[in-house]
Design a protein around this motif. Sequence first.
Motif, PDB file in Angstrom:
ATOM      1  N   HIS A 171      33.029  48.306  67.696  1.00  0.00           N
ATOM      2  CA  HIS A 171      34.054  47.457  67.373  1.00  0.00           C
ATOM      3  C   HIS A 171      34.287  46.476  68.395  1.00  0.00           C
ATOM      4  O   HIS A 171      34.906  46.894  69.492  1.00  0.00           O
ATOM      5  CB  HIS A 171      35.290  48.226  67.058  1.00  0.00           C
ATOM      6  CG  HIS A 171      35.208  49.004  65.530  1.00  0.00           C
ATOM      7  ND1 HIS A 171      34.822  48.308  64.303  1.00  0.00           N
ATOM      8  CD2 HIS A 171      34.933  50.150  65.622  1.00  0.00           C
ATOM      9  CE1 HIS A 171      34.815  49.581  63.403  1.00  0.00           C
ATOM     10  NE2 HIS A 171      34.750  50.613  64.222  1.00  0.00           N
ATOM     11  N   ALA A 172      33.929  45.244  68.340  1.00  0.00           N
ATOM     12  CA  ALA A 172      33.920  44.499  69.626  1.00  0.00           C
ATOM     13  C   ALA A 172      34.430  43.207  68.964  1.00  0.00           C
ATOM     14  O   ALA A 172      34.273  42.619  67.994  1.00  0.00           O
ATOM     15  CB  ALA A 172      32.545  43.953  70.194  1.00  0.00           C
ATOM     16  N   SER A 173      35.237  42.349  69.998  1.00  0.00           N
ATOM     17  CA  SER A 173      35.780  40.930  69.451  1.00  0.00           C
ATOM     18  C   SER A 173      36.003  40.195  70.742  1.00  0.00           C
ATOM     19  O   SER A 173      35.589  40.631  71.917  1.00  0.00           O
ATOM     20  CB  SER A 173      37.340  41.158  69.125  1.00  0.00           C
ATOM     21  OG  SER A 173      38.106  41.672  69.985  1.00  0.00           O
ATOM     22  N   TYR A 174      35.744  38.885  70.454  1.00  0.00           N
ATOM     23  CA  TYR A 174      35.500  37.942  71.608  1.00  0.00           C
ATOM     24  C   TYR A 174      36.494  36.747  71.221  1.00  0.00           C
ATOM     25  O   TYR A 174      36.851  36.107  70.099  1.00  0.00           O
ATOM     26  CB  TYR A 174      34.153  37.465  71.462  1.00  0.00           C
ATOM     27  CG  TYR A 174      33.102  38.410  71.544  1.00  0.00           C
ATOM     28  CD1 TYR A 174      32.775  38.942  73.077  1.00  0.00           C
ATOM     29  CD2 TYR A 174      32.491  39.234  70.584  1.00  0.00           C
ATOM     30  CE1 TYR A 174      31.557  39.903  73.018  1.00  0.00           C
ATOM     31  CE2 TYR A 174      31.796  40.082  70.727  1.00  0.00           C
ATOM     32  CZ  TYR A 174      31.288  40.553  71.982  1.00  0.00           C
ATOM     33  OH  TYR A 174      30.257  41.744  72.093  1.00  0.00           O
ATOM     34  N   GLN A 175      36.717  36.270  72.353  1.00  0.00           N
ATOM     35  CA  GLN A 175      37.621  34.864  72.483  1.00  0.00           C
ATOM     36  C   GLN A 175      36.740  33.545  73.100  1.00  0.00           C
ATOM     37  O   GLN A 175      36.341  33.683  74.094  1.00  0.00           O
ATOM     38  CB  GLN A 175      38.963  34.931  73.234  1.00  0.00           C
ATOM     39  CG  GLN A 175      39.824  36.107  72.580  1.00  0.00           C
ATOM     40  CD  GLN A 175      41.134  35.889  73.216  1.00  0.00           C
ATOM     41  OE1 GLN A 175      42.253  35.276  72.877  1.00  0.00           O
ATOM     42  NE2 GLN A 175      41.418  36.895  74.144  1.00  0.00           N
ATOM     43  N   PHE A 176      36.862  32.588  72.357  1.00  0.00           N
ATOM     44  CA  PHE A 176      35.881  31.534  72.689  1.00  0.00           C
ATOM     45  C   PHE A 176      37.098  30.444  73.050  1.00  0.00           C
ATOM     46  O   PHE A 176      38.045  29.970  72.485  1.00  0.00           O
ATOM     47  CB  PHE A 176      35.106  31.052  71.743  1.00  0.00           C
ATOM     48  CG  PHE A 176      33.897  31.804  71.148  1.00  0.00           C
ATOM     49  CD1 PHE A 176      32.858  31.563  71.825  1.00  0.00           C
ATOM     50  CD2 PHE A 176      34.240  32.539  70.265  1.00  0.00           C
ATOM     51  CE1 PHE A 176      31.946  32.661  71.539  1.00  0.00           C
ATOM     52  CE2 PHE A 176      33.257  33.651  69.786  1.00  0.00           C
ATOM     53  CZ  PHE A 176      31.862  33.506  70.599  1.00  0.00           C
ATOM     54  N   GLU A 177      36.934  29.719  74.519  1.00  0.00           N
ATOM     55  CA  GLU A 177      37.853  28.713  74.850  1.00  0.00           C
ATOM     56  C   GLU A 177      37.089  27.351  74.823  1.00  0.00           C
ATOM     57  O   GLU A 177      35.928  27.232  75.217  1.00  0.00           O
ATOM     58  CB  GLU A 177      38.320  29.077  76.090  1.00  0.00           C
ATOM     59  CG  GLU A 177      39.118  30.201  76.349  1.00  0.00           C
ATOM     60  CD  GLU A 177      39.697  30.843  77.654  1.00  0.00           C
ATOM     61  OE1 GLU A 177      38.811  30.447  78.757  1.00  0.00           O
ATOM     62  OE2 GLU A 177      40.776  31.207  78.017  1.00  0.00           O
ATOM     63  N   ILE A 178      37.861  26.416  74.410  1.00  0.00           N
ATOM     64  CA  ILE A 178      37.256  24.996  74.281  1.00  0.00           C
ATOM     65  C   ILE A 178      38.550  24.039  74.925  1.00  0.00           C
ATOM     66  O   ILE A 178      39.300  24.096  74.390  1.00  0.00           O
ATOM     67  CB  ILE A 178      36.831  24.727  73.029  1.00  0.00           C
ATOM     68  CG1 ILE A 178      35.858  25.735  72.138  1.00  0.00           C
ATOM     69  CG2 ILE A 178      36.245  23.298  73.059  1.00  0.00           C
ATOM     70  CD1 ILE A 178      36.702  26.661  71.375  1.00  0.00           C
ATOM     71  N   VAL A 179      37.888  23.199  75.888  1.00  0.00           N
ATOM     72  CA  VAL A 179      38.993  22.126  76.178  1.00  0.00           C
ATOM     73  C   VAL A 179      37.923  20.822  76.034  1.00  0.00           C
ATOM     74  O   VAL A 179      36.839  20.729  76.958  1.00  0.00           O
ATOM     75  CB  VAL A 179      39.539  22.264  77.672  1.00  0.00           C
ATOM     76  CG1 VAL A 179      40.255  20.905  78.221  1.00  0.00           C
ATOM     77  CG2 VAL A 179      40.028  23.407  77.793  1.00  0.00           C
TER      78      VAL A 179
END
Length: 296
Positions: A200-208
């Motif tokens: 069970h893995a999760s990820y956060q994607f950052e965009i500017v």
Amino acid sequence: MGGLVCRAFLQGVDETGQPLGQKDARRCVDKFFSYATPHNGVDLRIVRNVPGWATFGDVNNFNRQRMAKYLGLKQSDDVSIVNDFPADRIFNLVGTDSRDYLVLGGLSAWAAGETSGGLVRSEDATTRGFSAKGEDIQSPRAFVHRSHSGHYGIVNSEEGYQNMSRFFFGSVRVDGILDVDDITLPPAVQKEFDNKKTVHASYQFEIVVSIRGCRWQMHRRTALEHSAVFRTYDQLFPGKPGTARPPPCAEPSSFLGLPRPQQEHQNYAIGELRVRCEGFGPGLRGGRDLIFEAPL
């Protein structure tokens, strides 16, 4: 409220089922820009959606069952759906700064949660619709680190003005898609995964996103500000690993959130596109620069 008033004019009905406004007047509307509008109601801690019996100050205008009635919708579980107006002609500006919203001594911001502008949760501040073929169309949107109102509010922000002016009067449309082919798991986790263990893995994607040479930002989603794009491993790679090429992790309008003025002139082109991709943290192989110099 202004955004909901505009939506009621475009798609809503009165208590007798008659449209709220004249048909010829609605035809004059070409595009629609909303600032931190609770398109899917207002959700709070403990009580969740504002209850219908909360009539003090007409706060029940944000109750989904009541909203469905004046927006002319048959369902009340999702009132962000737009009827009788193209969803891609609506731009949603979403605020993500809950700390600077000081109404009721900060109680409103606490109730709305960190992933909000202090009153409207980010997930409730966008619209969508359906094409003639029944395809789900996400309205273009941008996330900016501004509160719902106040000294650092979203309405009088430079980010709001820059997005709005481009959406209304721009002639070039840019779509960006992040297509994730693979993600390297930490060695210990990868070993368990290879042994058929459930991961069970999760990820956060950052965009500017910013315009070159300008100090303001068109779009900003970061983990520190509780606005990063969140995806689980199963969402990124549905089905068994390696059986098919995974789809893009989100639609361009909801993931990258670039300003998307309608492309009125088809002969426009962007001569150079520069993309910088960085990755940090356990299991990610450092940072990389990807430079593309080709017509888009």
